[in-house]
Design a protein around this motif. Sequence first.
Motif, short mmCIF file in Angstrom:
data_model
loop_
_atom_site.label_atom_id
_atom_site.label_comp_id
_atom_site.label_asym_id
_atom_site.label_seq_id
_atom_site.Cartn_x
_atom_site.Cartn_y
_atom_site.Cartn_z
N ASN A 34 37.29 30.34 45.31
CA ASN A 34 36.04 29.71 44.88
C ASN A 34 35.06 30.69 44.24
O ASN A 34 33.90 30.76 44.60
N ASN A 35 35.57 31.43 43.28
CA ASN A 35 34.72 32.29 42.47
C ASN A 35 34.90 31.91 41.00
O ASN A 35 35.38 30.81 40.69
N ASN A 36 34.52 32.78 40.11
CA ASN A 36 34.67 32.55 38.67
C ASN A 36 35.53 33.62 38.02
O ASN A 36 35.36 33.96 36.86
N LEU A 37 36.51 34.11 38.76
CA LEU A 37 37.37 35.17 38.27
C LEU A 37 38.39 34.63 37.26
O LEU A 37 38.97 33.56 37.47
N SER A 38 38.60 35.38 36.22
CA SER A 38 39.63 35.04 35.23
C SER A 38 40.58 36.21 34.97
O SER A 38 41.55 36.05 34.22
N SER A 39 40.30 37.36 35.56
CA SER A 39 41.16 38.53 35.40
C SER A 39 40.93 39.47 36.57
O SER A 39 39.96 39.33 37.33
N LEU A 40 41.83 40.43 36.72
CA LEU A 40 41.71 41.48 37.73
C LEU A 40 41.96 42.83 37.08
O LEU A 40 42.77 42.94 36.15
N PRO A 41 41.29 43.87 37.54
CA PRO A 41 41.45 45.19 36.91
C PRO A 41 42.81 45.80 37.28
O PRO A 41 43.41 45.43 38.30
N PRO A 42 43.29 46.72 36.47
CA PRO A 42 44.57 47.39 36.79
C PRO A 42 44.54 48.09 38.14
O PRO A 42 45.58 48.20 38.80
N GLU A 43 43.35 48.54 38.57
CA GLU A 43 43.25 49.24 39.86
C GLU A 43 43.55 48.33 41.05
O GLU A 43 43.72 48.81 42.18
N PHE A 44 43.63 47.05 40.80
CA PHE A 44 43.86 46.10 41.88
C PHE A 44 45.21 46.37 42.57
O PHE A 44 45.38 46.10 43.76
N GLN A 45 46.15 46.95 41.83
CA GLN A 45 47.46 47.23 42.40
C GLN A 45 47.42 48.31 43.47
O GLN A 45 48.41 48.50 44.21
N LEU A 46 46.29 49.00 43.61
CA LEU A 46 46.16 50.00 44.66
C LEU A 46 46.10 49.38 46.05
O LEU A 46 46.31 50.08 47.05
N LEU A 47 45.84 48.09 46.11
CA LEU A 47 45.78 47.40 47.40
C LEU A 47 47.20 47.04 47.83
O LEU A 47 47.55 45.87 48.05
N GLY A 48 48.03 48.03 47.95
CA GLY A 48 49.45 47.84 48.17
C GLY A 48 49.83 47.32 49.54
O GLY A 48 50.98 46.92 49.75
N CYS A 49 48.89 47.30 50.47
CA CYS A 49 49.19 46.79 51.81
C CYS A 49 48.86 45.30 51.98
O CYS A 49 49.07 44.74 53.06
N LEU A 50 48.35 44.69 50.92
CA LEU A 50 47.98 43.27 51.02
C LEU A 50 49.19 42.41 51.37
O LEU A 50 50.26 42.52 50.75
N LEU A 108 31.66 35.46 42.02
CA LEU A 108 32.13 36.66 41.34
C LEU A 108 32.76 36.32 39.98
O LEU A 108 33.57 35.40 39.87
N ARG A 109 32.37 37.08 38.97
CA ARG A 109 33.00 36.98 37.65
C ARG A 109 33.86 38.19 37.36
O ARG A 109 34.69 38.15 36.47
N ARG A 110 33.63 39.26 38.11
CA ARG A 110 34.44 40.47 37.99
C ARG A 110 34.78 40.95 39.39
O ARG A 110 33.95 40.86 40.31
N PHE A 111 35.96 41.46 39.52
CA PHE A 111 36.34 41.98 40.82
C PHE A 111 35.67 43.34 41.04
O PHE A 111 35.77 44.23 40.18
N PRO A 112 34.98 43.53 42.17
CA PRO A 112 34.29 44.81 42.43
C PRO A 112 35.29 45.97 42.55
O PRO A 112 36.15 45.97 43.43
N LEU A 113 35.17 46.93 41.68
CA LEU A 113 36.12 48.05 41.66
C LEU A 113 36.09 48.87 42.95
O LEU A 113 37.10 49.45 43.33
#
Length: 380
Positions: free
Chosen positions: A62-78, A42-47
């Motif tokens: 073990n991906n190729n991520l370098s950033s995360l979208p602002p919507e990632f904060q919606l996963l508040g139960c992590l 993955l190079r982008r986090f799937p929205l």
Amino acid sequence: MGNTIMSVLAFFPSKSCQKLLLGGDAEEMPPDKMMDLSGKHLRRFPLQLCAFTELMKLYLSNNNLSSLPPEFQLLGCLQILALDFNSFRELPRPVCRLRQLSILYLGNNALCGLPPELGSLAELHTLWIEGNRFERLPAVLGELRRLRVLHAGCNQLEALPGELLRLPELHSIWLADNQLSDFPAVLLHMPSLEIIDVDRNQIRFFPSLSHLPNLKLVTYDHNPCRNAPAVAEEVRRVGRWADYRPPAGERPPPPPESTAEPAEPHRDIETPERNEVSKDSGEEVLQRNEVSKDPGGEVLQRNELSKDSGEEVLKRNEVSKDPGGEVLQRNELSKDPGEEVLKRNEVSKDPGGEVLQRNEVSKDSDEEVLQRNEMSKDPG
């Protein structure tokens, strides 16, 4: 699907390409509220994954991520988030808004700092930041009051901040493969520590760790040290001299910085040289060799061998020279008054040139035997 094809598909952000990359993993919420997308190129986090707001465990290792979208904060139960083995140069701010996060894996990226917002993760108790580019641990770690495990190996750390003292629950700290030249002094004041790993550093001296009440394991191998850290009897050590236990009361060698330089002798008085071997009162044997020189130039050499009053044997050889030039050589062998035997040989020369040689053997008044040989030469 082959790795080469998946690597190519990762460059295309279309939904069809993302669906091929994720397979059926992103279709619906997993029943165990856990999703593992490790090794998906993955190079982008799937929205679309941000819709799984009840997700508790997410593995993106073990991906190729370098950033995360602002919507990632919606996963508040992590509660568990794995971002290790990616290409992050800084921690994405949305991660700092996951208030229930307790375990965070950030190892093997390209991080050299952490944002102040990380301190808002009040539930975080395990943090992995090994394999990054830290030269100093960020002070924000002192805000993680519930932190219990810190993995910070394989960085370029040269010291630890005093802010770690604000972590009352920290029990494991892993600092292998860094650039520590001194044992971190802050760790000496953290009684909660159970595991200390400083393997593969540049530490030359280890202070005593025997005062840490909860310590269970110390790993200090592959350091150019000249001593092992002193620990309590039940503590396990991994490193050089790990099996050696110093006798009670023995002090560790002083650190290199405190090694005192030898003092220069007084300009008028030369320092004496003395070799001594002694035993206790069971035998009370003393052997002493002394060579000294006083300010007047007098030289005295004395060899003594003595025992205690059980035999009271004294053998003394003296050679002295006083400021006037007189030379005196005396050999004495004596016993105590039980036999009162005295043998004396004297050779002396006074300033006037007189020579006197005297041999004496005497016993006490029970036999009254006296033998005297004298030879003298006067000035005539």
